[in-house]
Scaffold this motif. Sequence first.
Motif, short mmCIF file in Angstrom:
data_model
loop_
_atom_site.label_atom_id
_atom_site.label_comp_id
_atom_site.label_asym_id
_atom_site.label_seq_id
_atom_site.Cartn_x
_atom_site.Cartn_y
_atom_site.Cartn_z
N SER A 259 29.02 17.64 -15.23
CA SER A 259 27.80 17.25 -15.64
C SER A 259 27.35 17.10 -17.20
O SER A 259 28.10 17.94 -17.95
N GLY A 260 26.69 16.38 -17.46
CA GLY A 260 26.25 16.19 -18.92
C GLY A 260 27.54 15.61 -19.66
O GLY A 260 27.42 15.64 -20.91
N VAL B 48 26.79 12.27 -14.57
CA VAL B 48 27.76 13.45 -13.98
C VAL B 48 29.17 12.37 -13.81
O VAL B 48 29.29 11.64 -13.33
N PRO C 198 26.94 9.13 -8.93
CA PRO C 198 26.19 10.23 -9.73
C PRO C 198 26.46 9.90 -11.41
O PRO C 198 26.33 10.71 -12.44
N SER D 293 34.34 17.19 -11.22
CA SER D 293 33.06 16.88 -11.50
C SER D 293 32.41 17.54 -12.87
O SER D 293 32.44 18.59 -12.86
N GLU E 38 17.38 12.15 -12.63
CA GLU E 38 17.91 12.72 -11.55
C GLU E 38 16.96 12.70 -10.42
O GLU E 38 17.48 12.80 -9.31
N PRO F 100 22.89 9.59 -19.31
CA PRO F 100 22.31 8.95 -17.94
C PRO F 100 21.39 7.66 -18.12
O PRO F 100 20.83 7.54 -19.35
#
Length: 555
Positions: free
Chosen positions: A290-291, A262, A257, A288, A299, A295
């Motif tokens: 996110s952001g 992530v 991920p 974990s 997603e 990326p």
Amino acid sequence: MKNLTAQAVYDADIYLRLSDDDGDKPESNSIKNQREFITEFLKSMPGIRIHAERKDDGFSGVDFFRPGIQEVLQDVRSGAVNCVVVKDLSRLGRNYIETGKVLQEFADHGVRFIAINDGYDTANAQGQTSTILLPIKNLMNDSYSRDISVKIRSHLEVKKRKGQFVGAFAAYGYLKSPHDKNQLVVDDYAAEVVRDIFRWKLEGMSQQGIADRLNADGVLSPSEYKRSLGMKYISGFKSNPQAKWSAVAVGRILKNPLYIGVMVQGKTGRPNYKIKKLMEKPEDEWISVSGAHEPIISEVDFRTVSGLLCRDTRIAVQKKTVYPFSGLLFCADCKQNMIRKTVPAGGKKYFYYSCSTNRADKTACTTHNISEALLMDAVRDCIHTHMETVLNIEKTLQFIAALPAEDTEARKIDRQLEKLKADYEQAMRFKMSAYEKFVDHLLNEDEFKQYQRIYTEKCEAIAVAISKRQEELDAIVQAGSPQGEWIAHFKSFRHVDVMERKILVKIIDRIYVYEGNRIEIIFKYQNEYRAATAYIEQYMERQAPQAAPTVKEAV
């Protein structure tokens, strides 16, 4: 034990150690300064001559599996030396038990040991007197190592929870920022390779097929690419002198991920500061965030690939990619995979799909036979119809969104939320007032407890109601938004007419085949689709028949 004082001349190993874990960065504790400190001291000790210098640069003092200290022990055991000199006891080690064992082995071999800064020398009376302090100093060094370990772990834990990268090497596709080592930035070259890997997977290639293509194109594997950038990278997965791409390496990228921004860290850890072996942690203990960084993969593509990896998408013999419907086609009755088969007739080949359960046992299920050509046409028609419906839903939602806010269900719930929040604040004030009256002796203890119970229960009930209504409001807002992610996703395929594998897997979750050549398609974002249609239906029911157009009229 030999008599140390009887020796006139000593052959000594001088031992130097520096560890990053110790935080011993100042010049006074560097390897160079330890060497100068010891040699200057030995100038006043004519009876000691240096046999060899042994050092461990960058090794923790917690364990004794250090190359330098092992060389010292080998010299002691072989009789090559009868003296060991260090700057202080902490250089020898910071493990109370293990340091004691090493010192005992020195004594058993009649080896003189000198720790200069600690005033410890086993060959003189002062050294014998200070022996009583030796266990205390070793214990202090051990405690220091433990405290440093706790501080480092706490510091790293904070960084991980902030989404900062704390590893030694960034994953393939990223580099450490030259301005902040805890921030990942996209490596343009490697990122393109990662995008190719995901694209090829969506097109139907297997992990091994992708690895073979990368190797054929001369693309360096992740470990070799790191080394080509000058990194001193050693991988536990390397089995050949020149590491190549493998199906496993491709699979690790497809499942990571990290590529959707992530940051997942803390998968492994050490039980305590004395154990160096990493242990796997349960998934619920992973950190974990996110952001955390830019990326590389969308997603949607990542979720689509994750779904494909969970399905049976084996590639036929002598084929490089899977068939277009592989992993998407299921029997409507037994829910098992449909199998593709070839039927030659009249010098031509025709392709059909049939139930895998029926093929294994004719009595377990029926064939559900359907030709590939008919299936392709039916799927194309269903997709076009679904796209048209999605566009109609979008236009209807746009119409509703343009109406005055007070006429919507969302506004109604919003007013209810405001009332509930006001009730909650009032109950909290009453609860606090009861406490103040109890402090002022206006309420006795029993009365106070009764009021506390009443208002606590009331606050909890209101909080549950607020949470429930907030969830309803969020669902309505999401369902009623014409700018929803799911609508934009389907609209991006509205002009596509060619049923390619990469398109099918992005818009279809699964296809059920019934007897009689009937199919049912479960599209992606099914929950969002149902929520939007339900939202429109509920709105229509609340309005007069002429107040809003139907879905078709809104187009």
